[in-house]
Design an enzyme around this catalytic site. Sequence first.
Site, short mmCIF file in Angstrom:
data_model
loop_
_atom_site.label_atom_id
_atom_site.label_comp_id
_atom_site.label_asym_id
_atom_site.label_seq_id
_atom_site.Cartn_x
_atom_site.Cartn_y
_atom_site.Cartn_z
CG HIS A 38 -2.19 -0.67 1.03
ND1 HIS A 38 -2.57 -1.78 1.73
CD2 HIS A 38 -3.18 -0.41 0.17
CE1 HIS A 38 -3.75 -2.18 1.31
NE2 HIS A 38 -4.15 -1.37 0.37
NE ARG A 40 -7.82 -12.35 -13.77
CZ ARG A 40 -6.49 -12.34 -13.84
NH1 ARG A 40 -5.90 -12.47 -15.00
NH2 ARG A 40 -5.75 -12.22 -12.76
CD GLU A 87 -5.02 -16.47 -18.52
OE1 GLU A 87 -4.03 -15.81 -18.20
OE2 GLU A 87 -6.03 -16.54 -17.81
CG ASN A 107 1.59 -11.54 -17.67
OD1 ASN A 107 2.17 -10.97 -18.57
ND2 ASN A 107 0.94 -10.91 -16.70
CG ASP A 108 -0.98 -17.36 -16.79
OD1 ASP A 108 -0.05 -17.94 -16.21
OD2 ASP A 108 -1.87 -16.74 -16.18
NE ARG A 158 2.73 -15.31 -14.26
CZ ARG A 158 1.52 -14.76 -14.40
NH1 ARG A 158 0.58 -15.40 -15.06
NH2 ARG A 158 1.25 -13.59 -13.91
CB CYS A 193 -5.02 -7.58 -19.92
SG CYS A 193 -5.43 -9.30 -19.65
C1 PEP Z 1 -1.78 -12.88 -17.93
O1 PEP Z 1 -1.67 -14.09 -17.68
O2 PEP Z 1 -1.21 -12.33 -18.89
C2 PEP Z 1 -2.60 -12.00 -17.07
C3 PEP Z 1 -2.86 -10.76 -17.41
O3 PEP Z 1 -3.08 -12.52 -15.92
P1 PEP Z 1 -2.23 -12.77 -14.58
O4 PEP Z 1 -0.89 -12.09 -14.75
O5 PEP Z 1 -3.06 -12.18 -13.49
O6 PEP Z 1 -2.16 -14.25 -14.52
MG MG Z 2 -3.04 -15.07 -16.37
#
Ligand code: PEP
Ligand code: MG
Length: 588
Positions: free
Chosen positions: A191, A334, A433, A456-457, A467, A504
Amino acid sequence: MDTLKAIAASPGIAIGKVFLLDAKKIKTVKKKIGSEDVTKEVTRFKEAVRSVEDQLRKLISELPDEIKEHSNIIKSYILMLRDKMVYDKTIELIKSRRINAEWALELAKEEIRALFSTVADSYIRERIEDIGFVVNKIKSILAGTEARLDLSSIEEPVIVVARSLSPADTLHIRKEKVLGFVTELGSRTSHTAILARSLGIPAVVGLEGVTSKCLSGETMIVDGLKGIVVVEPDDDTISTYRLRQEQYLSYRLEVIHNSRLPAETVDGYRIKVMANMELVEEIPIVVQHGAEGVGLFRTEFLYMTSNSLPTEEQLFLAYKEVVEKLNPYPVTIRTLDIGGDKLASDVCLEEEINPALGLRAIRLCLHEKGLFRAQLRAILRASAYGNLRLLFPMVSGKSEIIEVKGFLSSVMDELENEGHPFNRNIKIGLMIEVPTAVLTADILAREADFFSIGTNDLIQYSLAIDRVNDAVSHLYEPLHPGVLRMIKMTVDSAHREGIEVGMCGEMAGEPLYVPLLLGMGLDELSMNALAIPKTKKIVRQSNQEECSRLVSELLGLESAYQVKEKAVQFFKDRYAIDMETTDFLELA
Ligand code: PEP
Ligand code: MG
């Protein structure tokens, strides 16, 4: 001169004199008491708690407008004061052990610390710091001393250096008096770091041992862009940083000034640039940086911040606040994506050998229907208050989404029967993803209103790279030809079926990738709010047709190395490179 490096928590450069916060612990006086003094001691404790409550309420009423939003943190402290594990436990210990209030309170805190220290999740562990803050406040009242952050005697603005700054300490901070701050504890998601970003104060956190490496009155440089701290810099270093500071300030002025401009290329291609967010407190940063909505609201944090599951009502109030404050822009909420590397405190997950491939995200929700129902009810109820879109994570194929939609429809019927208002035509999105979602994107597109690519996934699952495992992080390659083909395939399938597609994952907020994503034809990019102004700037300098020619060329290359070389060259040739992108390209 000592140059130290840690976590860049809030961007900007500060140069000034150190104000070392007194890190002396309040000594806990330990006394046995007679049975005749038990009531008196309990009363003394209760009065101390009440007095802290009064102080915190006063603090809320005195918060300046730009940080009023953060009063929730102080409210959570007020609740923590009365938490069973702190309040009832201390009283019970005074009575059963016949000890003074300070000692009993310390024992209660130790018990909580022991309990929390076994939790792997860093966000939850950080909440121990919050409890420590509340306990110290009570102890200082019991000991007759005052709260520790007192900047009232300071004449010129300073750089505050401390072991840790509680969010409440941070709320005492005023821009006129504090140029920057550095702490030993903390992370980018604490925070305190979020508050620093909304106050626009440069900060570096997680700098182990800094309080013993400087003295009050010494000169210090805080580089919140790179996470660098220089103690007692020489004249040359000061001049270099003064220049960097000026460049950064003019860069910020320009980007903030232009952040409301649309993200439109020179040849008229319009892409929506949105924010990723996790905490209600981030709303002001999101708005200030010109987000055209929230492309990803991660709901996990609401589950990680307390040691019991949030109620439907708590979730509803949080979602409603975000949706109302951003209206008419869309807010994409989400559903819960815990499991894997993200843990919640009160959801008992079986230990799994491969958690990333295990019971996480939508699979967990379909398994724990009670959890899912509460979340869907809260999201749907909030949909009556603004422009809310629903997003499901980790979908792997059609049968899963059919099951999800069936359940959603039963929850809608339930709400309708109870007379709750909600948007029955809520837009439904799927995170892309998992590789099979890419391969069946044409089929999935017929079941959804939009896609959001979670790189990311997607990169983790397609390249088979964990990751969160440092040993393989060098293989994590967004520009791998396979990854590029998957993104392109997803975009093309979505467009053929007439739905929009966004991204995203972190990839969406990196300057180097913006021309590629424009060229692929994405409709929306969602990222950390701070990255929005520079992304929009790059978009405004781009020509989409040229970018799509670049993409055709890149898709014909055979390795990530070749792709990166071409992409960097394209970037250097086409764009007026600003400081942050230069920094980025140096790293590339
Ligand atoms: C992703 O996987 O790219 C994503 C945006 O979700 P998170 O990073 O929360 O898994
Ligand atoms: Mg993800």
